[in-house]
Design an enzyme around this catalytic site. Structure first.
Site, short mmCIF file in Angstrom:
data_model
loop_
_atom_site.label_atom_id
_atom_site.label_comp_id
_atom_site.label_asym_id
_atom_site.label_seq_id
_atom_site.Cartn_x
_atom_site.Cartn_y
_atom_site.Cartn_z
CG ASP A 19 4.23 14.66 -19.64
OD1 ASP A 19 4.01 13.74 -20.42
OD2 ASP A 19 5.27 15.24 -19.44
CG ASP A 32 -11.92 12.75 -12.22
OD1 ASP A 32 -12.76 11.87 -12.29
OD2 ASP A 32 -11.95 13.17 -11.03
CE1 TYR A 64 -5.50 4.58 -8.74
CE2 TYR A 64 -7.36 3.89 -7.52
CZ TYR A 64 -6.65 4.80 -8.20
OH TYR A 64 -7.26 5.79 -8.37
CG ASP A 104 -8.60 8.22 -10.51
OD1 ASP A 104 -9.49 8.10 -10.53
OD2 ASP A 104 -7.69 8.72 -9.47
CE LYS A 106 6.95 11.21 -17.51
NZ LYS A 106 6.52 12.63 -18.13
C1 IPM Z 1 -12.74 6.37 -9.66
C2 IPM Z 1 -12.64 7.04 -8.10
C3 IPM Z 1 -11.81 5.49 -7.54
C4 IPM Z 1 -10.64 5.40 -7.97
C5 IPM Z 1 -11.83 6.00 -5.85
C6 IPM Z 1 -13.01 6.39 -5.32
C7 IPM Z 1 -11.08 4.91 -4.94
O1 IPM Z 1 -11.99 8.09 -8.21
O2 IPM Z 1 -13.45 5.51 -9.90
O3 IPM Z 1 -12.06 6.91 -10.49
O4 IPM Z 1 -9.63 6.18 -7.57
O5 IPM Z 1 -10.49 4.38 -8.73
MG MG Z 2 -11.29 8.91 -9.92
#
Ligand code: IPM
Ligand code: MG
Length: 360
Positions: free
Chosen positions: A224, A252, A141, A248, A192
């Site tokens: 993975d 999710d 990032y 990230d 990885k």
């Molecule tokens: C998160 C989000 C952020 C990230 C975005 C909105 C920049 O997806 O906090 O997970 O990628 O970190």
């Molecule tokens: Mg995210």
């Protein structure tokens, strides 16, 4: 000692849910002995509209002067077309970097009352309770160099850099080992290392730390495989530690295992324990201002703030217990509502949690 908390409602449902967090913090101050001063600031699209930038200097100054920052959500279609510097996401990345919020704690737990909400079978997810520790201010990032260039033959080429130095890895590693000590003593580091040099270094540093934390069992997994294991048998994990990008993606995935992303809080901490707290879900512009959003992730983010930044772990326990008892009473916002439960709006849910505090 009085604690300073900054509220950043942001966009979409952000103002709806932060209003409930404000209710909760005010009740904790009025009736439960929390010594608190509350401030509010602009962030995200709301800040772009008012000032032209997603993270105004004034907001950053307010945040620096606070012990804890609570953010609702940022972003929405109204700001999607803006250039990168003005996008709400850029404001979020900048506040992480400027405040040095390197340590992102993303718990994913399944409330027994909500076991049916997961896309996975209840027998696979029942009892799920894991914590992803994501590095938040380095890696792909923020790595340099980065950019897009035009080659002599007219093709374009874009690139980013995934880089970590050993001090950055050690810092997030210690946070994860300490989180494991407070939990079940099982830490899985995700990398990885079969392909990437930066991951081989990551693994080496984690192995070095393991010798200092003899009460924690460290294991390693390629990213993975970790994604696959998360949906195959998620209860094998207690704490997972990983890089910014992998975290990230995996967080999710972990959030969806619970089936109720409207329930999940998160914390982003600096080296001294100051933090930015936010629900894991987004700004849901389609239901903004309609009293439909689930405020529980934000209220649980307040609990994390009490525990990690305000030195009020006992109040954090009470907030979490209040949320549990409201769920047990059958009250549900639309995102987690089922036939045999009672549908309530954002404000009523917030009121119910505050009322349940008194009973805990
Ligand atoms: C998160 C989000 C952020 C990230 C975005 C909105 C920049 O997806 O906090 O997970 O990628 O970190
Ligand atoms: Mg995210």
């Amino acid at each position: 000692m009085s604690r300073r908390v900054l509220l950043l409602p942001g966009d979409g449902i952000g103002p709806d849910i932060v209003a409930e967090a404000r209710k909760l913090l005010t009740a904790l101050a009025d009736d439960h002995g929390l010594d608190l001063s509350l401030d509010e600031g602009l962030m995200g699209g709301a800040a772009v509209d008012a000032t032209g930038v997603p993270l105004p200097d004034e907001t950053l100054a307010q945040a620096r002067a606070s012990d804890g920052v609570l953010m609702g959500a940022v972003g929405g279609p109204a700001w999607d077309g803006l250039e990168r510097a003005q996008r709400p996401e850029t404001g979020l990345l900048n506040i992480r970097r400027e405040l040095g919020l390197f340590g992102n704690l993303r718990p994913a737990m399944l409330y027994p009352q909500l076991a049916e909400a997961s896309a996975l079978r209840p027998d696979v997810v029942a009892g799920l309770d894991l914590m992803i520790v994501r590095e938040l201010t380095g890696g792909l990032y923020f790595g340099e160099p980065r950019g897009v260039e035009t080659l002599p033959d007219g093709r374009q080429r874009g690139w980013n850099t995934m880089a970590y130095d050993s001090a950055e890895i050690e810092r997030i590693g210690r946070l994860a080992f300490e989180a494991s000590q407070r939990r079940n003593g099982q830490l899985c580091s995700v990398d990885k290392a079969n392909v990437l040099e930066v991951s081989a270094l990551w693994r080496e540093v984690m192995n070095g730390l393991a010798t200092e934390y003899s009460d924690v069992t460290l294991s390693h997994m390629y990213v993975d495989n970790a994604a696959m294991q998360l949906v195959r048998a998620p209860r094998q994990f207690d704490v997972m530690v990983t890089t910014n990008l992998f975290g990230d993606i995996l967080s999710d995935c972990a959030a969806m295992l619970t089936g109720s992303i409207g329930m999940l809080p998160s914390a982003a901490l600096d080296e001294s324990g100051r933090g930015l707290y936010e629900p894991v879900h987004g700004s849901a512009p389609d239901i903004a201002g309609q009293d439909k959003a689930n405020p529980l992730a934000t209220m649980l983010s307040v609990a994390m703030m009490l525990r990690y930044s305000l030195d009020a772990g006992e109040l954090a326990d009470r907030v979490e217990a209040a949320v549990g008892s409201v769920l047990a009473s059958g009250q549900r916002t639309a995102d987690i509502h089922t036939e045999d439960t009672r549908l309530v709006g954002t404000a009523a849910m917030g009121d119910a949690v505050v009322a349940a505090l008194g009973a805990t």
